[in-house]
Design a protein around this motif. Structure first.
Motif, mmCIF file in Angstrom:
data_model
loop_
_atom_site.group_PDB
_atom_site.id
_atom_site.type_symbol
_atom_site.label_atom_id
_atom_site.label_comp_id
_atom_site.label_asym_id
_atom_site.label_seq_id
_atom_site.Cartn_x
_atom_site.Cartn_y
_atom_site.Cartn_z
ATOM 1 N N SER A 158 48.116 26.685 41.442
ATOM 2 C CA SER A 158 48.911 26.699 42.668
ATOM 3 C C SER A 158 48.258 27.468 43.815
ATOM 4 O O SER A 158 48.693 27.335 44.962
ATOM 5 N N VAL A 159 47.231 28.264 43.535
ATOM 6 C CA VAL A 159 46.600 29.040 44.608
ATOM 7 C C VAL A 159 45.163 28.610 44.881
ATOM 8 O O VAL A 159 44.525 29.138 45.795
ATOM 9 N N LYS A 160 44.662 27.666 44.111
ATOM 10 C CA LYS A 160 43.278 27.224 44.315
ATOM 11 C C LYS A 160 43.096 26.678 45.732
ATOM 12 O O LYS A 160 43.907 25.907 46.223
ATOM 13 N N GLY A 161 42.019 27.106 46.359
ATOM 14 C CA GLY A 161 41.746 26.674 47.716
ATOM 15 C C GLY A 161 42.411 27.514 48.784
ATOM 16 O O GLY A 161 42.079 27.390 49.967
ATOM 17 N N ARG A 162 43.358 28.367 48.390
ATOM 18 C CA ARG A 162 44.052 29.221 49.362
ATOM 19 C C ARG A 162 43.781 30.702 49.120
ATOM 20 O O ARG A 162 43.741 31.489 50.070
ATOM 21 N N PHE A 163 43.649 31.092 47.875
ATOM 22 C CA PHE A 163 43.407 32.492 47.521
ATOM 23 C C PHE A 163 41.965 32.669 47.079
ATOM 24 O O PHE A 163 41.353 31.771 46.501
ATOM 25 N N SER A 164 41.464 33.872 47.328
ATOM 26 C CA SER A 164 40.099 34.207 46.904
ATOM 27 C C SER A 164 40.088 35.626 46.356
ATOM 28 O O SER A 164 40.563 36.562 47.012
ATOM 29 N N VAL A 165 39.554 35.766 45.163
ATOM 30 C CA VAL A 165 39.475 37.089 44.535
ATOM 31 C C VAL A 165 38.067 37.628 44.687
ATOM 32 O O VAL A 165 37.085 36.886 44.605
ATOM 33 N N ASP A 166 37.984 38.915 44.909
ATOM 34 C CA ASP A 166 36.689 39.579 45.073
ATOM 35 C C ASP A 166 36.797 40.969 44.455
ATOM 36 O O ASP A 166 37.890 41.465 44.194
ATOM 37 N N ARG A 167 35.654 41.591 44.246
ATOM 38 C CA ARG A 167 35.671 42.921 43.658
ATOM 39 C C ARG A 167 34.515 43.746 44.186
ATOM 40 O O ARG A 167 33.522 43.209 44.670
ATOM 41 N N ARG A 199 56.296 37.270 34.907
ATOM 42 C CA ARG A 199 55.029 37.597 35.527
ATOM 43 C C ARG A 199 54.007 36.520 35.160
ATOM 44 O O ARG A 199 53.944 36.088 34.005
ATOM 45 N N GLU A 200 53.206 36.104 36.134
ATOM 46 C CA GLU A 200 52.239 35.047 35.882
ATOM 47 C C GLU A 200 50.862 35.431 36.425
ATOM 48 O O GLU A 200 50.740 36.187 37.395
ATOM 49 N N PHE A 201 49.855 34.861 35.804
ATOM 50 C CA PHE A 201 48.489 35.060 36.220
ATOM 51 C C PHE A 201 48.249 34.383 37.573
ATOM 52 O O PHE A 201 48.734 33.276 37.814
ATOM 53 N N VAL A 202 47.471 35.059 38.437
ATOM 54 C CA VAL A 202 47.118 34.482 39.734
ATOM 55 C C VAL A 202 45.617 34.226 39.822
ATOM 56 O O VAL A 202 45.180 33.110 40.082
ATOM 57 N N ALA A 203 44.834 35.273 39.648
ATOM 58 C CA ALA A 203 43.389 35.133 39.840
ATOM 59 C C ALA A 203 42.659 36.268 39.152
ATOM 60 O O ALA A 203 43.220 37.345 38.943
ATOM 61 N N ALA A 204 41.391 36.004 38.828
ATOM 62 C CA ALA A 204 40.559 37.035 38.209
ATOM 63 C C ALA A 204 39.101 36.774 38.534
ATOM 64 O O ALA A 204 38.692 35.633 38.760
ATOM 65 N N MET A 205 38.342 37.852 38.546
ATOM 66 C CA MET A 205 36.903 37.741 38.678
ATOM 67 C C MET A 205 36.259 38.506 37.535
ATOM 68 O O MET A 205 36.522 39.698 37.344
ATOM 69 N N ALA A 206 35.415 37.802 36.791
ATOM 70 C CA ALA A 206 34.732 38.432 35.674
ATOM 71 C C ALA A 206 33.632 39.370 36.167
ATOM 72 O O ALA A 206 33.259 39.345 37.342
ATOM 73 N N GLY A 207 33.112 40.152 35.246
ATOM 74 C CA GLY A 207 32.037 41.053 35.609
ATOM 75 C C GLY A 207 30.799 40.329 36.111
ATOM 76 O O GLY A 207 30.029 40.873 36.913
ATOM 77 N N ASN A 208 30.614 39.070 35.669
ATOM 78 C CA ASN A 208 29.462 38.287 36.119
ATOM 79 C C ASN A 208 29.728 37.513 37.397
ATOM 80 O O ASN A 208 28.884 36.753 37.855
ATOM 81 N N GLY A 209 30.904 37.717 37.988
ATOM 82 C CA GLY A 209 31.240 37.077 39.251
ATOM 83 C C GLY A 209 32.006 35.777 39.132
ATOM 84 O O GLY A 209 32.457 35.225 40.138
ATOM 85 N N ARG A 210 32.164 35.248 37.946
ATOM 86 C CA ARG A 210 32.894 33.992 37.782
ATOM 87 C C ARG A 210 34.360 34.214 38.142
ATOM 88 O O ARG A 210 34.952 35.222 37.778
#
Length: 122
Positions: free
Chosen positions: A62-71, A45-56
């Motif tokens: 490998s997914v930069k520019g193609r994936f977008s994380v939101d909450r 299992r590998e990390f893909v993406a995360a969004m901190a509580g402050n929005g960072r």
């Protein structure tokens, strides 16, 4: 007890897009990083993406520019918009509602959901 409801996976062709959703219950995650991991067949299992509580936002290279994380903190939810999918993105994607950075890498301090399968055909 934390429960996670993941959805949005499927079978797509290379170049297509998918949007994964995860809603958490049992506690609030508004003050921690929420995101996604994935596990491809035969791999760890590998990390893909995360969004901190402050929005960072944080992404694996490998997914930069193609994936977008939101909450959406009102819904205790995290999303993963995946574009220009590649066959190498094929994996089971897991919601991770409390992600932290450790010296050994990204880690999820909370429960794992059942995952949602993404299959990208060439």
């Amino acid at each position: 007890q934390v429960q996670l409801a993941e959805s949005g996976g499927g079978l797509v062709q290379a170049g297509d897009s998918l949007r994964l959703s995860c809603e958490a219950s049992g506690r609030s995650f508004s003050d921690v990083a929420m995101g996604w991991f994935r596990q491809a067949p035969g791999k760890e299992r590998e990390f893909v993406a995360a969004m901190a509580g402050n929005g960072r936002q944080y992404y694996t290279d490998s997914v930069k520019g193609r994936f977008s994380v939101d909450r959406d903190n009102n819904k205790n939810a995290v999303y993963l918009q995946m574009m220009t999918l590649k066959p190498e993105d094929t994996a089971v994607y897991y919601c991770a509602p409390d992600i932290v950075w450790r010296t050994t890498g990204w880690a999820n301090r909370s429960s794992w959901g059942q995952g949602t399968r993404v299959t990208v055909s060439s």
